[in-house]
Design a protein around this motif. Structure first.
Motif, PDB file in Angstrom:
ATOM      1  N   GLN A   2       0.826  -1.209   0.000  1.00 11.06           N
ATOM      2  CA  GLN A   2       0.000   0.000   0.000  1.00 11.06           C
ATOM      3  C   GLN A   2       0.863   1.263   0.000  1.00 11.06           C
ATOM      4  OE1 GLN A   2      -3.243   0.279  -0.536  1.00 11.06           O
ATOM      5  NE2 GLN A   2      -2.975   2.488  -0.505  1.00 11.06           N
ATOM      6  N   ALA A   3       2.136   1.142   0.347  1.00  9.41           N
ATOM      7  CA  ALA A   3       3.032   2.297   0.323  1.00  9.41           C
ATOM      8  C   ALA A   3       3.077   2.917  -1.074  1.00  9.41           C
ATOM      9  CB  ALA A   3       4.439   1.886   0.766  1.00  9.41           C
ATOM     10  N   ILE A   4       2.969   2.080  -2.100  1.00 12.74           N
ATOM     11  CA  ILE A   4       2.962   2.580  -3.482  1.00 12.74           C
ATOM     12  C   ILE A   4       1.740   3.467  -3.706  1.00 12.74           C
ATOM     13  CG2 ILE A   4       2.860   1.919  -5.927  1.00 12.74           C
ATOM     14  CD1 ILE A   4       5.538   1.251  -4.488  1.00 12.74           C
ATOM     15  N   GLY A   5       0.602   3.038  -3.192  1.00 15.34           N
ATOM     16  CA  GLY A   5      -0.618   3.839  -3.315  1.00 15.34           C
ATOM     17  C   GLY A   5      -0.496   5.181  -2.607  1.00 15.34           C
ATOM     18  N   TYR A   6       0.130   5.183  -1.436  1.00 16.12           N
ATOM     19  CA  TYR A   6       0.336   6.446  -0.714  1.00 16.12           C
ATOM     20  C   TYR A   6       1.240   7.383  -1.507  1.00 16.12           C
ATOM     21  CZ  TYR A   6      -1.807   4.151   3.312  1.00 16.12           C
ATOM     22  OH  TYR A   6      -2.667   3.492   4.154  1.00 16.12           O
ATOM     23  N   ALA A   7       2.262   6.823  -2.126  1.00  9.60           N
ATOM     24  CA  ALA A   7       3.144   7.644  -2.957  1.00  9.60           C
ATOM     25  C   ALA A   7       2.375   8.216  -4.148  1.00  9.60           C
ATOM     26  CB  ALA A   7       4.337   6.826  -3.433  1.00  9.60           C
ATOM     27  N   ASP A   8       1.546   7.395  -4.780  1.00 13.20           N
ATOM     28  CA  ASP A   8       0.736   7.879  -5.905  1.00 13.20           C
ATOM     29  C   ASP A   8      -0.177   9.026  -5.485  1.00 13.20           C
ATOM     30  OD1 ASP A   8       1.886   6.025  -7.620  1.00 13.20           O
ATOM     31  OD2 ASP A   8       0.248   4.574  -7.406  1.00 13.20           O
ATOM     32  N   GLU A   9      -0.791   8.896  -4.319  1.00 11.19           N
ATOM     33  CA  GLU A   9      -1.659   9.967  -3.803  1.00 11.19           C
ATOM     34  C   GLU A   9      -0.866  11.248  -3.567  1.00 11.19           C
ATOM     35  OE1 GLU A   9      -3.887   8.738  -0.342  1.00 11.19           O
ATOM     36  OE2 GLU A   9      -4.472   6.857  -1.310  1.00 11.19           O
ATOM     37  N   ALA A  10       0.329  11.108  -3.006  1.00  6.40           N
ATOM     38  CA  ALA A  10       1.164  12.280  -2.757  1.00  6.40           C
ATOM     39  C   ALA A  10       1.548  12.961  -4.061  1.00  6.40           C
ATOM     40  CB  ALA A  10       2.410  11.883  -1.970  1.00  6.40           C
ATOM     41  N   VAL A  11       1.900  12.183  -5.069  1.00  2.06           N
ATOM     42  CA  VAL A  11       2.262  12.746  -6.382  1.00  2.06           C
ATOM     43  C   VAL A  11       1.083  13.528  -6.951  1.00  2.06           C
ATOM     44  CG1 VAL A  11       2.787  12.161  -8.782  1.00  2.06           C
ATOM     45  CG2 VAL A  11       4.048  11.052  -6.925  1.00  2.06           C
ATOM     46  N   THR A  12      -0.087  12.920  -6.939  1.00  3.21           N
ATOM     47  CA  THR A  12      -1.276  13.580  -7.478  1.00  3.21           C
ATOM     48  C   THR A  12      -1.572  14.880  -6.729  1.00  3.21           C
ATOM     49  OG1 THR A  12      -2.213  11.476  -8.198  1.00  3.21           O
ATOM     50  CG2 THR A  12      -3.750  13.318  -7.923  1.00  3.21           C
ATOM     51  N   ASP A  13      -1.570  14.806  -5.408  1.00  2.00           N
ATOM     52  CA  ASP A  13      -1.869  15.990  -4.590  1.00  2.00           C
ATOM     53  C   ASP A  13      -0.868  17.115  -4.839  1.00  2.00           C
ATOM     54  OD1 ASP A  13      -4.022  14.642  -3.507  1.00  2.00           O
ATOM     55  OD2 ASP A  13      -3.031  14.227  -1.575  1.00  2.00           O
ATOM     56  N   LEU A  14       0.410  16.784  -4.867  1.00  4.72           N
ATOM     57  CA  LEU A  14       1.434  17.812  -5.053  1.00  4.72           C
ATOM     58  C   LEU A  14       1.390  18.397  -6.459  1.00  4.72           C
ATOM     59  CD1 LEU A  14       4.234  16.065  -3.027  1.00  4.72           C
ATOM     60  CD2 LEU A  14       3.174  18.266  -2.474  1.00  4.72           C
TER      61      LEU A  14
ATOM     62  N   GLN B 277       3.194  21.908  -7.078  1.00  8.71           N
ATOM     63  CA  GLN B 277       4.486  21.671  -6.428  1.00  8.71           C
ATOM     64  C   GLN B 277       5.218  20.520  -7.140  1.00  8.71           C
ATOM     65  OE1 GLN B 277       4.332  21.502  -2.114  1.00  8.71           O
ATOM     66  NE2 GLN B 277       2.371  22.579  -2.139  1.00  8.71           N
ATOM     67  N   PRO B 278       5.720  20.792  -8.345  1.00  8.44           N
ATOM     68  CA  PRO B 278       6.327  19.723  -9.133  1.00  8.44           C
ATOM     69  C   PRO B 278       7.566  19.097  -8.487  1.00  8.44           C
ATOM     70  CG  PRO B 278       6.777  21.848 -10.131  1.00  8.44           C
ATOM     71  CD  PRO B 278       5.787  22.087  -9.029  1.00  8.44           C
ATOM     72  N   GLU B 279       8.358  19.874  -7.762  1.00  9.32           N
ATOM     73  CA  GLU B 279       9.553  19.301  -7.138  1.00  9.32           C
ATOM     74  C   GLU B 279       9.175  18.297  -6.056  1.00  9.32           C
ATOM     75  OE1 GLU B 279      11.971  22.557  -5.829  1.00  9.32           O
ATOM     76  OE2 GLU B 279      12.702  22.965  -7.844  1.00  9.32           O
ATOM     77  N   GLY B 280       8.151  18.617  -5.278  1.00  4.79           N
ATOM     78  CA  GLY B 280       7.684  17.679  -4.261  1.00  4.79           C
ATOM     79  C   GLY B 280       7.119  16.422  -4.897  1.00  4.79           C
ATOM     80  N   ALA B 281       6.367  16.598  -5.986  1.00  3.29           N
ATOM     81  CA  ALA B 281       5.811  15.443  -6.700  1.00  3.29           C
ATOM     82  C   ALA B 281       6.928  14.570  -7.261  1.00  3.29           C
ATOM     83  CB  ALA B 281       4.874  15.916  -7.816  1.00  3.29           C
ATOM     84  N   ASP B 282       7.969  15.198  -7.799  1.00  2.89           N
ATOM     85  CA  ASP B 282       9.098  14.433  -8.337  1.00  2.89           C
ATOM     86  C   ASP B 282       9.817  13.654  -7.240  1.00  2.89           C
ATOM     87  OD1 ASP B 282       8.577  15.267 -10.910  1.00  2.89           O
ATOM     88  OD2 ASP B 282      10.147  16.819 -10.919  1.00  2.89           O
ATOM     89  N   ALA B 283       9.921  14.239  -6.062  1.00  2.00           N
ATOM     90  CA  ALA B 283      10.561  13.540  -4.944  1.00  2.00           C
ATOM     91  C   ALA B 283       9.777  12.282  -4.589  1.00  2.00           C
ATOM     92  CB  ALA B 283      10.675  14.463  -3.740  1.00  2.00           C
TER      93      ALA B 283
END
Length: 74
Positions: A26-38, A43-49
């Motif tokens: 599920q960690a992958i899903g959390y990362a996907d959510e963070a990318v979408t939100d950022l 906030q492209p740099e945060g999404a890239d991180a």
């Protein structure tokens, strides 16, 4: 202006393994959510991180990344 933080490759590995230990696949899903939100927040740099962290978590889950040892970044 937000100060820059320098995160090492080892830091990324530790963060990735912590996420995998806590959340499993599920960690992958959390990362996907963070990318979408950022991305939506402009906030492209945060999404890239988070994209980079997601990639490392995938490697950890697939057994391609050891918890310790040398890391090669491509």
């Amino acid at each position: 202006m937000t100060p820059r933080v320098h995160i090492t490759v080892e830091d990324i590995r530790q963060i990735a393994w912590t996420m995998v230990d806590l959340h499993g696949p599920q960690a992958i899903g959390y990362a996907d959510e963070a990318v979408t939100d950022l991305d939506e927040q402009g906030q492209p740099e945060g999404a890239d991180a988070w994209r980079a962290l997601r990639s490392v978590m995938e490697d950890a889950l697939a057994g391609r990344l050891a918890r310790e040892g040398d890391i090669t970044v491509h």
